[in-house]
Design a protein around this motif. Sequence first.
Motif, PDB file in Angstrom:
ATOM      1  N   SER A 129     -21.640 -62.024 -72.361  1.00 25.68           N
ATOM      2  CA  SER A 129     -20.739 -61.229 -71.522  1.00 25.68           C
ATOM      3  C   SER A 129     -21.093 -61.412 -70.049  1.00 25.68           C
ATOM      4  O   SER A 129     -20.219 -61.439 -69.184  1.00 25.68           O
ATOM      5  CB  SER A 129     -20.839 -59.738 -71.829  1.00 25.68           C
ATOM      6  N   GLY A 130     -22.391 -61.542 -69.762  1.00 26.47           N
ATOM      7  CA  GLY A 130     -22.822 -61.753 -68.376  1.00 26.47           C
ATOM      8  C   GLY A 130     -22.283 -63.054 -67.815  1.00 26.47           C
ATOM      9  O   GLY A 130     -21.755 -63.095 -66.701  1.00 26.47           O
ATOM     10  N   HIS A 131     -22.385 -64.131 -68.607  1.00 24.66           N
ATOM     11  CA  HIS A 131     -21.847 -65.428 -68.154  1.00 24.66           C
ATOM     12  C   HIS A 131     -20.361 -65.273 -67.845  1.00 24.66           C
ATOM     13  O   HIS A 131     -19.865 -65.796 -66.846  1.00 24.66           O
ATOM     14  CB  HIS A 131     -22.006 -66.481 -69.252  1.00 24.66           C
ATOM     15  N   ALA A 132     -19.653 -64.560 -68.730  1.00 22.54           N
ATOM     16  CA  ALA A 132     -18.193 -64.430 -68.580  1.00 22.54           C
ATOM     17  C   ALA A 132     -17.846 -63.721 -67.269  1.00 22.54           C
ATOM     18  O   ALA A 132     -16.815 -64.019 -66.654  1.00 22.54           O
ATOM     19  CB  ALA A 132     -17.615 -63.674 -69.775  1.00 22.54           C
ATOM     20  N   LEU A 133     -18.704 -62.809 -66.834  1.00 27.27           N
ATOM     21  CA  LEU A 133     -18.416 -62.071 -65.590  1.00 27.27           C
ATOM     22  C   LEU A 133     -18.518 -62.954 -64.342  1.00 27.27           C
ATOM     23  O   LEU A 133     -18.127 -62.539 -63.253  1.00 27.27           O
ATOM     24  CB  LEU A 133     -19.353 -60.867 -65.467  1.00 27.27           C
ATOM     25  N   MET A 134     -19.055 -64.157 -64.497  1.00 27.01           N
ATOM     26  CA  MET A 134     -19.089 -65.071 -63.343  1.00 27.01           C
ATOM     27  C   MET A 134     -17.716 -65.688 -63.090  1.00 27.01           C
ATOM     28  O   MET A 134     -17.475 -66.240 -62.022  1.00 27.01           O
ATOM     29  CB  MET A 134     -20.140 -66.174 -63.552  1.00 27.01           C
ATOM     30  N   GLU A 135     -16.831 -65.599 -64.082  1.00 28.75           N
ATOM     31  CA  GLU A 135     -15.458 -66.088 -63.858  1.00 28.75           C
ATOM     32  C   GLU A 135     -14.775 -65.126 -62.913  1.00 28.75           C
ATOM     33  O   GLU A 135     -14.665 -63.935 -63.214  1.00 28.75           O
ATOM     34  CB  GLU A 135     -14.680 -66.116 -65.170  1.00 28.75           C
ATOM     35  N   GLY A 136     -14.342 -65.644 -61.780  1.00 30.59           N
ATOM     36  CA  GLY A 136     -13.679 -64.786 -60.802  1.00 30.59           C
ATOM     37  C   GLY A 136     -14.640 -63.920 -60.006  1.00 30.59           C
ATOM     38  O   GLY A 136     -14.215 -63.050 -59.252  1.00 30.59           O
ATOM     39  N   HIS A 137     -15.932 -64.149 -60.148  1.00 34.81           N
ATOM     40  CA  HIS A 137     -16.916 -63.404 -59.349  1.00 34.81           C
ATOM     41  C   HIS A 137     -16.768 -63.821 -57.876  1.00 34.81           C
ATOM     42  O   HIS A 137     -16.684 -65.008 -57.578  1.00 34.81           O
ATOM     43  CB  HIS A 137     -18.314 -63.738 -59.861  1.00 34.81           C
TER      44      HIS A 137
END
Length: 337
Positions: free
Chosen positions: A202-210
């Motif tokens: 989930s953490g990796h996914a939050l880098m999308e559009g960060h």
Amino acid sequence: MKNEVVWRCPSNIALVKYWGKKENQIPCNASLSMTLQHAFTQVSLQLHEKKEKGVALEYFFENQKNEAFGQRVQKYLETNAKFFPVLNEHAIIIHSTNSFPHSTGIASSASSFGAISLALLSASDYPEEDLRHQASFLARLGSGSACRSMFGGYALWGELPGVDHSSDMFAIPVNEIHDHFSDMCDAILIIDDEPKKVSSSSGHALMEGHPYAAVRFQQANAHCATMLQVLQEGDFNGLIQIIENEALALHAMMMTSEASYLLMKPGTLLAIDKIRNFRLETGIPVCFTLDAGPNVHVLYPAKHEEAVHSFLKSELAGSMKGIIYDRIGTGPEKMSR
Ligand code: DP6
């Protein structure tokens, strides 16, 4: 072919962090890690007669059926069955054990997928000379950081301009290492042993559009390039500067993502503060890094072991639940003949 193959694969601690990925486990930036010695997963792979079609797996963790991780492994094997011919003809039973306790923040998915890939390739009679390279490629598909556990010492994962053979598909060993860094220790301070609230995925996914993603990926690549040089030259100040900056940048990404979260605890900050003061006061080249959790990895050369251990015990024992002493390791090992 034998009916049982046993491999040990160590975990690794990232000095430059992988945080953010694209489809098929392609990292958004290069990362660089140190392989550990004592924290490992041991996988025993047993081959049996197969009656059904498809992948036939029974997965045990510490002698118990583990549905959650078993399902992740099942899916991994189904997706990647073509790379493991042994799965066509055999039903398999995997018994997996870790040398380290649960919820220490030590990356058990890295050592697990590392050991599983190695055991399945061995059982598929994959040529020995290329085994670690191929296992790195395949372990990555299970858990990104696993690809870096295939080599002793230090490993680099991710394509970097000017670095021959560097690739997003697998890790490569970093061989040019100054004597200063050939015998590093890692004392893992267990600040908190609660299970993680936010998974790495989930953490990796939050880098999308960060909002800081592009700058972060550039920074990590630049850190990898500098670190390769620093490791070669034996520059402690350079090493410490990058390692601590990376740890804090990783957590800064978590704190500033749209769904913000914070994994550090008061004990984490206290440890960071004390480690920095101890370094200033003694001149001992000791520094900290963090994984995706509150626990603190304290890194230092083996020759300062005594001084660092007594500092950790006298200054930090009250703010943690325990310490695991590890050090730089030699990489995976086949335990069966
Ligand atoms: C913070 O390798 O656990 O430890 O590919 O989704 O399995 P998946 O992620 P994972 O992420 C590791 C993140 C990290 C940094 C690192 O090891 O580089």
